[in-house]
Write a protein that holds these residues in place. Structure first.
Motif: not given
Length: 475
Positions: A417-418, A422-423, A427-430
């Motif tokens: 779930l976190a 986050a995704k 805008k952070a990459s995987l």
């Protein structure tokens, strides 16, 4: 105890870790994999030719000391470079480079056979008089390396940019793909590289263009029946900079024409620089053959700047604008505006404006008022740390438990779930999400997001988890 490649490399890493900066260690040594140990030669796999060149240029001495310490004076280091080939075949191209004869060793280029359709592009239709047309670079000289301050969040991308500007088309990071969230300096860095190249190589044709404008030009060329002219124009460029390349998603015609332009430029030693709001692995609706080319060079991420870098950015801006401001005010703004550089500079401009228009002294009280209004009027992006804390609190566990290697079902679900939020909310990459949530890889994050989607539609209790957390995390 028998000596293995892994044990030798681990000992080398322990020595190296004690002798270089933590960020440098993380960037340049953590991705290296020990492969085998044969006849006192340690083979290690590095992600790209860029990695090999950087290690040889900057860390050859420490590598030699570490390896000699473990294997003696006759020790050798062999690099295996893993690269993707043109046609999506998953077998890696490997290149063995003995380090004993360093002065004469050079990594060779991969010889990629041309398809017939690509071969024709070597003799494109010539537009009469085109070579006499001066091509304006469209660069903004205000975006340069002097005012693009280095920090842990951008060191790799900035270093790669400087290397490209010193030797455009002559390094293994071609294309250079700079990716990251909104307002972190992608466009600034892309312009800075172009400006530096124009200063060093005035004879080179440099062109900056947004992917949106490139698409519009292509559509116009189709309407006017001069697609070949459009392709040929771009094939004349020495350094092509395309901003926001993710805009090509779903536009198959534009992707096809860019594919041919890219091939021609790359095969002729020209430099391609791209920016994107996401890493290649996260791009949707981009053709696989194009994505594989994006991965040929280096993908460098710009991350959210840390506190020290934010302070340096503000001080640099104030110095350039000829404005003096007390350190405690600068630190207050840097502490409270964290999301990106654009917002950070916007807040300081607002503070100066408020002081000037209202004839008020710049003090902490005024800074608090401005920052409070600024934060309230700006849509905020939650951080991955904040998401982990909210999810951990919801499931009544600490963050260390959430990040742990345990496979207990309720902890795994909390971790998934976190990753899902986050995704969804950053805008952070995987890869960046996985790294921050328990040092997982991008595939684990992708699997987590799919699992959450599936469970949300089939499990009533799990759907409630998602709904509750969505409310808690709403910004």
């Amino acid at each position: 105890m028998s000596i293995t490649a892994q044990s030798v490399w681990n000992n080398c890493l322990n020595f190296i870790k004690d002798n270089i900066q933590p960020q440098a260690y993380k960037t340049w040594f953590e991705p290296i994999v020990a492969v085998k140990l044969t006849d006192n030669a340690l083979s290690v796999q590095v992600p790209s030719k860029f990695f090999y060149e950087w290690l040889e240029e900057h860390y050859v001495k420490i590598l030699k000391v570490a390896l000699t310490k473990e294997l003696g004076e006759t020790a050798k280091l062999v690099y295996i470079i893993k690269m993707e080939n043109t046609y999506g075949n998953k077998q890696p191209f490997t290149e063995r480079i003995p380090s004993s004869n360093r002065s004469s060793v050079k990594a060779q280029d991969v010889d990629v056979p041309l398809k017939n359709k690509d071969r024709e592009l070597r003799n494109p239709f010539v537009i009469p008089g085109i070579r006499n047309v001066k091509i304006e670079s469209q660069l903004n000289p205000n975006y340069n390396f002097d005012n693009f301050l280095e920090g842990d969040s951008n060191r790799l991308a900035r270093s790669a940019g400087l290397a490209v500007s010193a030797k455009p088309g002559g390094t293994s990071f071609n294309p250079l793909l700079i990716f990251g969230g909104v307002g972190l300096g992608k466009t600034h860095l892309a312009h800075a590289i172009g400006v530096d190249i124009k200063d060093k190589y005035p004879e080179k044709t440099v062109l900056y263009i947004s992917a949106e404008k490139f698409t519009q030009q292509y559509i116009d060329s189709v309407k006017k029946n001069n697609r070949n002219d459009f392709i040929h124009f771009y094939q004349l460029i020495d350094v092509l900079i395309i901003d926001d390349v993710q805009f090509l998603s779903g536009k198959s015609g534009t992707q096809d024409v860019f594919f041919h332009i890219f091939n021609h430029l790359h095969q002729n030693g020209k430099q391609v620089i791209l920016t994107s709001d996401k890493a290649p692995v996260d791009m949707q609706d981009i053709e696989q053959r194009l994505l594989s080319r994006f991965k040929w060079g280096l993908s460098a991420e710009l991350q959210t700047p840390d506190f020290e870098t934010r302070v340096s950015i503000l001080k640099n801006k104030l110095y350039r604008d000829g404005v003096e401001m007390p350190d405690d005010i600068i630190e207050y703004v840097a502490k409270n505006i964290k999301s990106n550089i654009r917002e950070l500079e916007g807040a300081i401009i607002s503070l100066i404006a408020q002081s000037s228009f209202n004839k008020k002294e710049i003090n902490i009280e005024l800074a608090k008022q401005v920052v409070e209004k600024f934060v309230k009027n700006t849509k905020r992006e939650v951080s991955i740390d904040y998401i982990q804390k909210v999810v951990s609190d919801y499931f009544q566990m600490d963050v260390d438990t959430l990040q742990s290697k345990t496979r207990k079902r309720h902890i795994v679900q909390a971790r998934q779930l976190a990753m899902f939020f986050a995704k969804k909310l950053t805008k952070a990459s995987l890869a960046s999400i996985g790294s921050q949530i328990g040092k997982r890889d991008h595939a684990t994050v992708l699997h987590a997001c799919k699992t959450v989607d599936n469970l949300s539609s089939t499990d009533k209790q799990f759907r409630k988890y998602v709904e509750d957390l969505t409310k808690k995390l709403s910004v």
